[in-house]
Motif scaffolding. Structure first.
Motif, short mmCIF file in Angstrom:
data_model
loop_
_atom_site.label_atom_id
_atom_site.label_comp_id
_atom_site.label_asym_id
_atom_site.label_seq_id
_atom_site.Cartn_x
_atom_site.Cartn_y
_atom_site.Cartn_z
N LEU A 297 46.01 -37.36 32.44
CA LEU A 297 47.13 -36.47 32.07
C LEU A 297 46.84 -35.76 30.76
CD1 LEU A 297 50.15 -38.80 32.92
CD2 LEU A 297 49.35 -36.85 34.25
N ASN A 298 46.28 -36.47 29.79
CA ASN A 298 45.98 -35.87 28.49
C ASN A 298 44.91 -34.80 28.63
OD1 ASN A 298 47.88 -37.44 27.18
ND2 ASN A 298 46.43 -39.03 26.61
N ARG A 299 43.93 -35.04 29.52
CA ARG A 299 42.88 -34.05 29.77
C ARG A 299 43.48 -32.79 30.39
NH1 ARG A 299 39.21 -37.33 32.95
NH2 ARG A 299 39.34 -38.85 31.29
N MET A 300 44.39 -32.98 31.34
CA MET A 300 45.06 -31.85 31.98
C MET A 300 45.83 -31.04 30.95
SD MET A 300 46.30 -34.03 35.29
CE MET A 300 47.77 -33.07 35.60
N HIS A 301 46.53 -31.74 30.07
CA HIS A 301 47.34 -31.06 29.06
C HIS A 301 46.45 -30.28 28.10
CE1 HIS A 301 49.74 -31.00 25.22
NE2 HIS A 301 50.55 -30.40 26.06
N SER A 302 45.30 -30.84 27.76
CA SER A 302 44.40 -30.16 26.83
C SER A 302 43.82 -28.87 27.44
CB SER A 302 43.25 -31.09 26.40
OG SER A 302 42.38 -31.34 27.48
N ARG A 303 43.85 -28.79 28.79
CA ARG A 303 43.41 -27.58 29.48
C ARG A 303 44.53 -26.54 29.58
NH1 ARG A 303 40.48 -30.19 34.73
NH2 ARG A 303 41.46 -28.38 35.69
N LEU B 212 43.45 -25.65 40.64
CA LEU B 212 43.68 -25.07 39.31
C LEU B 212 45.10 -24.51 39.15
CD1 LEU B 212 40.31 -23.19 38.60
CD2 LEU B 212 40.99 -25.49 37.91
N PRO B 213 46.11 -25.33 39.44
CA PRO B 213 47.48 -24.84 39.30
C PRO B 213 47.89 -24.73 37.83
CG PRO B 213 47.51 -27.17 39.79
CD PRO B 213 46.06 -26.75 39.84
N GLU B 214 48.82 -23.83 37.56
CA GLU B 214 49.36 -23.69 36.20
C GLU B 214 50.22 -24.90 35.84
OE1 GLU B 214 50.07 -20.78 33.98
OE2 GLU B 214 48.68 -19.39 34.92
N ILE B 215 50.88 -25.45 36.86
CA ILE B 215 51.84 -26.54 36.65
C ILE B 215 51.47 -27.69 37.59
CG2 ILE B 215 54.29 -27.19 36.80
CD1 ILE B 215 54.82 -24.04 36.64
N VAL B 216 51.48 -28.91 37.06
CA VAL B 216 51.23 -30.09 37.89
C VAL B 216 52.46 -30.99 37.83
CG1 VAL B 216 49.74 -32.08 38.31
CG2 VAL B 216 48.76 -29.96 37.40
N VAL B 217 52.95 -31.35 39.01
CA VAL B 217 54.16 -32.16 39.14
C VAL B 217 53.77 -33.49 39.78
CG1 VAL B 217 56.42 -32.28 40.23
CG2 VAL B 217 55.57 -30.09 39.42
N LEU B 218 54.16 -34.61 39.16
CA LEU B 218 53.79 -35.93 39.69
C LEU B 218 55.04 -36.78 39.85
CD1 LEU B 218 51.64 -35.18 37.06
CD2 LEU B 218 50.32 -36.84 38.36
N ASP B 219 55.19 -37.37 41.04
CA ASP B 219 56.36 -38.19 41.35
C ASP B 219 55.99 -39.66 41.17
OD1 ASP B 219 58.79 -39.11 42.17
OD2 ASP B 219 58.67 -38.35 44.22
N GLU B 220 56.55 -40.29 40.14
CA GLU B 220 56.31 -41.72 39.85
C GLU B 220 54.82 -42.08 39.89
OE1 GLU B 220 58.46 -43.78 38.77
OE2 GLU B 220 60.38 -42.89 39.29
N PRO B 221 53.98 -41.39 39.10
CA PRO B 221 52.53 -41.65 39.19
C PRO B 221 52.11 -43.04 38.71
CG PRO B 221 53.02 -40.26 37.30
CD PRO B 221 54.29 -40.38 38.08
N MET B 222 52.94 -43.68 37.88
CA MET B 222 52.58 -45.00 37.37
C MET B 222 52.96 -46.14 38.32
SD MET B 222 51.20 -44.39 34.43
CE MET B 222 51.15 -43.22 33.07
N ALA B 223 53.74 -45.83 39.35
CA ALA B 223 54.23 -46.88 40.26
C ALA B 223 53.07 -47.64 40.90
CB ALA B 223 55.12 -46.26 41.34
N PHE B 224 53.15 -48.96 40.87
CA PHE B 224 52.20 -49.88 41.51
C PHE B 224 50.80 -49.87 40.91
CE2 PHE B 224 55.12 -48.30 44.92
CZ PHE B 224 55.93 -49.42 44.96
N LEU B 225 50.63 -49.24 39.74
CA LEU B 225 49.33 -49.29 39.07
C LEU B 225 49.29 -50.46 38.10
CD1 LEU B 225 48.62 -45.54 38.17
CD2 LEU B 225 47.67 -46.85 40.07
N ASP B 226 48.11 -51.09 37.99
CA ASP B 226 47.96 -52.15 37.00
C ASP B 226 47.76 -51.51 35.63
OD1 ASP B 226 45.30 -51.27 36.87
OD2 ASP B 226 44.55 -52.89 38.14
N PRO B 227 47.79 -52.31 34.53
CA PRO B 227 47.68 -51.71 33.20
C PRO B 227 46.45 -50.83 33.01
CG PRO B 227 48.40 -53.98 33.02
CD PRO B 227 48.07 -53.76 34.47
#
Length: 228
Positions: free
Chosen positions: A180-186, A155-170
């Motif tokens: 990410l949108n769910r996290m932001h809504s929280r 339950l961190p206040e801030i979430v940091v992600l390094d290149e989270p989209m790398a190597f993921l398919d569509p």
């Protein structure tokens, strides 16, 4: 007031490589931030300063109004959750459940609270039912989601992600964007290092561009839109 405030920081690695050269930036609470820049710009090095893995050789990093140094590095790791680019850097337990519950256990929480947080985090990333699976049996995208769940469980206040989209398919990218949108809504503040300009234009409230260890520009997503 900025939730993250970085003033004129410098950082060099032990081999003498200068990674950050007087970089400054600020982030407000609840923002979705895209951090862009070419390879070698210092993005990953910068992110490691946000939860005290790296400490600046000069300048100042403040999170929630507290300067990050050797006295506060343990505290900041409970405030800032870091998701590394390679999920194998975070998956080290024999089961998914052990991985996701590791952080809350280390925080000294009760068994009931640990179980509640791990369960909620796995649900949030769509990985309920995988608790007994070994992380090395999962797909790359599933490992990525488990790594995110491990951070969310704290339950961190801030979430940091390094290149989270790398190597993921569509499909994996769409799933990650939903998370990410769910996290932001929280109410969590989210900072993502990415090369994906289209994603940054669509998703971010704030854009920070760095190059050669310095801040090139920061502002709204209009920074990335071509003038008419």
């Amino acid at each position: 007031m900025a939730i993250i405030d970085i003033e004129d920081i410098y950082f060099s690695y032990r081999d003498g490589t200068e990674a950050l050269r007087g970089l400054s930036l600020s982030v407000e609470k609840g923002q979705r931030v895209a951090l862009l820049g070419p390879n070698g710009a210092g993005k990953s090095t910068l992110l490691l300063h946000l939860n005290g893995i790296n400490l600046p050789r000069g300048g100042r990093v403040s999170v929630l109004g507290r300067e990050i140094n050797k006295k506060t590095e343990k505290w900041v790791r409970s405030m800032v959750g870091m998701v590394f680019q390679d999920p194998d850097d975070q998956a080290f337990s024999s089961t998914v459940w052990e991985d996701v519950s590791f952080g809350p256990k280390n925080m000294g929480l009760s068994q009931q609270e640990v179980e509640s947080r791990a369960k909620d985090a796995l649900e949030a990333v769509g990985m309920s039912g995988y608790e007994k699976k070994a992380p090395y049996h999962l797909s790359y995208g599933q490992k990525k989601r488990v790594a995110i769940a491990g951070v969310l469980a704290m339950l961190p206040e801030i979430v940091v992600l390094d290149e989270p989209m790398a190597f993921l398919d569509p499909r994996g990218k769409d799933t990650l964007e939903e998370i990410l949108n769910r996290m932001h809504s929280r109410g969590q503040t989210i900072i993502i290092a990415t090369h994906d300009v289209d994603f940054a234009v669509e998703w971010a409230d704030r854009v920070i561009i760095i190059k050669d260890g310095r801040t090139l520009a920061q502002g709204g997503r209009d920074l990335l839109r071509e003038p008419d």
